[in-house]
Design an enzyme around this catalytic site. Structure first.
Site, PDB file in Angstrom:
ATOM      1  N   GLY A 104      12.978  -3.556   3.519  1.00  0.00           N
ATOM      2  CA  GLY A 104      12.907  -3.286   2.222  1.00  0.00           C
ATOM      3  C   GLY A 104      14.721  -2.950   1.705  1.00  0.00           C
ATOM      4  N   SER A 160      10.507  -6.660   1.533  1.00  0.00           N
ATOM      5  CA  SER A 160       9.758  -5.955   0.263  1.00  0.00           C
ATOM      6  C   SER A 160      10.432  -6.250  -0.771  1.00  0.00           C
ATOM      7  CB  SER A 160       9.757  -4.727   0.884  1.00  0.00           C
ATOM      8  OG  SER A 160       9.138  -4.765  -0.459  1.00  0.00           O
ATOM      9  N   HIS A 171       6.754  -9.697   0.814  1.00  0.00           N
ATOM     10  CA  HIS A 171       5.866  -8.629   0.286  1.00  0.00           C
ATOM     11  C   HIS A 171       6.011  -8.049  -0.582  1.00  0.00           C
ATOM     12  CE1 HIS A 171       3.814  -5.158   2.734  1.00  0.00           C
ATOM     13  NE2 HIS A 171       4.454  -4.689   2.107  1.00  0.00           N
ATOM     14  N   ASP A 225       4.590  -4.512  -3.321  1.00  0.00           N
ATOM     15  CA  ASP A 225       4.294  -3.787  -3.003  1.00  0.00           C
ATOM     16  C   ASP A 225       4.059  -3.214  -4.197  1.00  0.00           C
ATOM     17  OD1 ASP A 225       4.996  -2.595  -0.028  1.00  0.00           O
ATOM     18  OD2 ASP A 225       6.284  -2.522  -0.514  1.00  0.00           O
ATOM     19  N   ASP A 262       5.424  -0.960   8.390  1.00  0.00           N
ATOM     20  CA  ASP A 262       6.093  -1.352   7.260  1.00  0.00           C
ATOM     21  C   ASP A 262       6.879   0.550   6.596  1.00  0.00           C
ATOM     22  OD1 ASP A 262       6.619  -0.949   4.762  1.00  0.00           O
ATOM     23  OD2 ASP A 262       4.903  -1.300   3.883  1.00  0.00           O
ATOM     24  N   GLY A 263       8.472   0.185   6.660  1.00  0.00           N
ATOM     25  CA  GLY A 263       8.755   1.662   6.340  1.00  0.00           C
ATOM     26  C   GLY A 263       9.636   1.862   7.425  1.00  0.00           C
ATOM     27  N   GLY A 264      11.277   2.016   6.922  1.00  0.00           N
ATOM     28  CA  GLY A 264      12.328   2.140   7.899  1.00  0.00           C
ATOM     29  C   GLY A 264      12.373   1.221   8.706  1.00  0.00           C
ATOM     30  N   MET A 313      -0.686  -0.840  -2.714  1.00  0.00           N
ATOM     31  CA  MET A 313      -0.749   1.044  -3.350  1.00  0.00           C
ATOM     32  C   MET A 313      -1.920   1.752  -4.115  1.00  0.00           C
ATOM     33  SD  MET A 313       2.440   1.153  -0.923  1.00  0.00           S
ATOM     34  CE  MET A 313       3.060  -0.067  -1.764  1.00  0.00           C
ATOM     35  N   GLY A 360       4.880   5.127  -0.776  1.00  0.00           N
ATOM     36  CA  GLY A 360       5.414   4.896  -1.984  1.00  0.00           C
ATOM     37  C   GLY A 360       6.128   5.047  -2.540  1.00  0.00           C
ATOM     38  N   PHE A 361       7.543   5.293  -1.186  1.00  0.00           N
ATOM     39  CA  PHE A 361       8.823   4.780  -1.961  1.00  0.00           C
ATOM     40  C   PHE A 361       9.916   4.005  -0.648  1.00  0.00           C
ATOM     41  CE2 PHE A 361       8.078   8.702  -4.084  1.00  0.00           C
ATOM     42  CZ  PHE A 361       8.024   8.745  -5.170  1.00  0.00           C
ATOM     43  N   GLY A 362      10.790   3.316  -1.177  1.00  0.00           N
ATOM     44  CA  GLY A 362      11.532   2.169  -0.135  1.00  0.00           C
ATOM     45  C   GLY A 362      12.840   3.376   0.470  1.00  0.00           C
ATOM     46  N   GLY A 363      13.380   3.654   1.796  1.00  0.00           N
ATOM     47  CA  GLY A 363      14.683   4.072   1.847  1.00  0.00           C
ATOM     48  C   GLY A 363      14.131   5.531   3.096  1.00  0.00           C
ATOM     49  N   MET A 420       2.045  -0.657  -6.717  1.00  0.00           N
ATOM     50  CA  MET A 420       2.092   0.697  -6.268  1.00  0.00           C
ATOM     51  C   MET A 420       1.671   1.120  -7.700  1.00  0.00           C
ATOM     52  SD  MET A 420       5.294   2.273  -4.561  1.00  0.00           S
ATOM     53  CE  MET A 420       5.956   2.046  -3.293  1.00  0.00           C
ATOM     54  N   MET A 460       1.294   2.242   9.041  1.00  0.00           N
ATOM     55  CA  MET A 460       2.555   2.629   7.946  1.00  0.00           C
ATOM     56  C   MET A 460       3.663   3.540   8.310  1.00  0.00           C
ATOM     57  SD  MET A 460       2.805   1.560   4.628  1.00  0.00           S
ATOM     58  CE  MET A 460       3.716   2.142   3.824  1.00  0.00           C
ATOM     59  N   HIS A 481       0.876  -6.098  -0.490  1.00  0.00           N
ATOM     60  CA  HIS A 481       0.313  -4.477  -0.396  1.00  0.00           C
ATOM     61  C   HIS A 481      -0.193  -3.351  -1.637  1.00  0.00           C
ATOM     62  CE1 HIS A 481       1.914  -0.628   2.526  1.00  0.00           C
ATOM     63  NE2 HIS A 481       0.644  -0.805   1.436  1.00  0.00           N
TER      64      HIS A 481
HETATM   65  C1  DX5 Z   1       6.754   1.613   0.792  1.00  0.00           C
HETATM   66  C2  DX5 Z   1       6.201   0.196   0.515  1.00  0.00           C
HETATM   67  C3  DX5 Z   1       7.600  -0.320   1.679  1.00  0.00           C
HETATM   68  C4  DX5 Z   1       8.517  -0.329   1.631  1.00  0.00           C
HETATM   69  C5  DX5 Z   1       9.353  -0.073   2.850  1.00  0.00           C
HETATM   70  O1  DX5 Z   1       5.206   2.577   0.553  1.00  0.00           O
HETATM   71  O2  DX5 Z   1       5.298  -0.077   1.364  1.00  0.00           O
HETATM   72  O3  DX5 Z   1       7.351  -2.184   1.855  1.00  0.00           O
HETATM   73  O4  DX5 Z   1       9.251  -1.041   0.767  1.00  0.00           O
HETATM   74  O5  DX5 Z   1      10.942   0.051   2.017  1.00  0.00           O
HETATM   75  P1  DX5 Z   1      11.713   0.841   3.470  1.00  0.00           P
HETATM   76  O6  DX5 Z   1      12.341  -0.993   4.662  1.00  0.00           O
HETATM   77  O7  DX5 Z   1      12.878   0.726   2.417  1.00  0.00           O
HETATM   78  O8  DX5 Z   1      11.372   1.501   4.629  1.00  0.00           O
HETATM   79 ZN    ZN Z   2       4.695  -2.238   2.007  1.00  0.00          ZN
END
Ligand code: DX5
Ligand code: ZN
Length: 216
Positions: free
Chosen positions: A198, A7, A32, A34, A176-178, A67, A143-146, A36, A138, A65
């Site tokens: 990501g 991502s 990927h 994202d 997707d996520g973590g 959102m 909404g957020f990475g990390g 938003m 999900m 993706h």
């Molecule tokens: C979150 C996004 C993810 C995000 C994942 O809403 O959809 O694609 O980039 O980030 P990480 O891998 O850091 O959780």
């Molecule tokens: Zn995503």
């Protein structure tokens, strides 16, 4: 088919071209993207100009993706700018518009993903499985990475995998996520085959060999 879908949300936007080259060098097949809007999720990322810029510098599969509210309004533009897969959220549209969006994306020769947020029951996806190419479970609140991987989402992956195995067609399962080296294995063992990374890809683990990671 197994692949990473790194991502670019976690990439260095000042050097986006180089970041895309890193994705290519890793052996990942997807990028990927994202998108938003600050309404469907409480964050704003980037949109059309970034999608178009990525398309101009790679032949990898562009995995959008969305959102956003009213994702159906932007299908044509996403495809015109180079999207290969458009994933939107089941929570964003009523049933009729979900169906017409799926049809529209397919009419234009592209793939459809349907996603659920952590609080949405996995059974919400079942009526659409025959019609789509991918589900996106999900593993964090979008909404957020990390953020931290939600282990409890693996029950959804297992349940949807079982439903898909009853079908005459194949449907990819994306998470997707973590996702990192450790949680990727957990998701893979649960039945997922496309892994969005990501932070782990760009900031932490510098994963540069997708094949090795996916074969473990
Ligand atoms: C979150 C996004 C993810 C995000 C994942 O809403 O959809 O694609 O980039 O980030 P990480 O891998 O850091 O959780
Ligand atoms: Zn995503």
């Amino acid at each position: 088919m197994f692949t990473l879908s790194p991502s670019i949300l976690a990439s260095n936007m000042l050097n986006l071209g180089d970041e895309i080259k890193k994705i290519e060098a890793s052996g990942s097949k997807y990028v990927h993207i994202d998108i938003m809007d600050g309404s469907f999720v409480p964050n704003i990322s980037f949109g059309m100009p970034v999608l178009s810029a990525v398309r101009s510098c790679t032949d990898l599969v562009l995995d959008v993706h969305a959102m956003i509210v009213n994702p159906d309004k932007y299908i044509d533009e996403f495809i015109d700018l180079g999207a290969d897969i458009i994933t939107f959220h089941i929570e964003a549209l009523e049933r009729d518009r979900i169906i017409s969006s799926i049809e529209k994306i397919h009419q234009r020769g592209k793939k459809v993903g349907l996603s659920i947020k952590p609080n949405t029951d996995v059974s919400a996806l079942y009526p659409y499985l025959e019609l789509i190419d991918m589900v996106l479970i999900m593993t964090v609140e979008p909404g957020f990475g990390g953020q931290k991987f939600m282990h409890s989402m693996m029950d959804k992956v297992k349940a949807v995998k079982a439903k898909i195995s009853d079908l005459s067609k194949d449907v990819d399962i994306q998470v997707d996520g973590g996702i990192n080296i450790e949680t990727l294995k957990i998701a893979k063992n649960s039945g997922a085959n496309i892994f969005v990374l990501g932070t782990a890809f760009f900031k932490n683990e510098k994963i540069l060999n997708a094949e090795q990671l996916l074969s473990e």
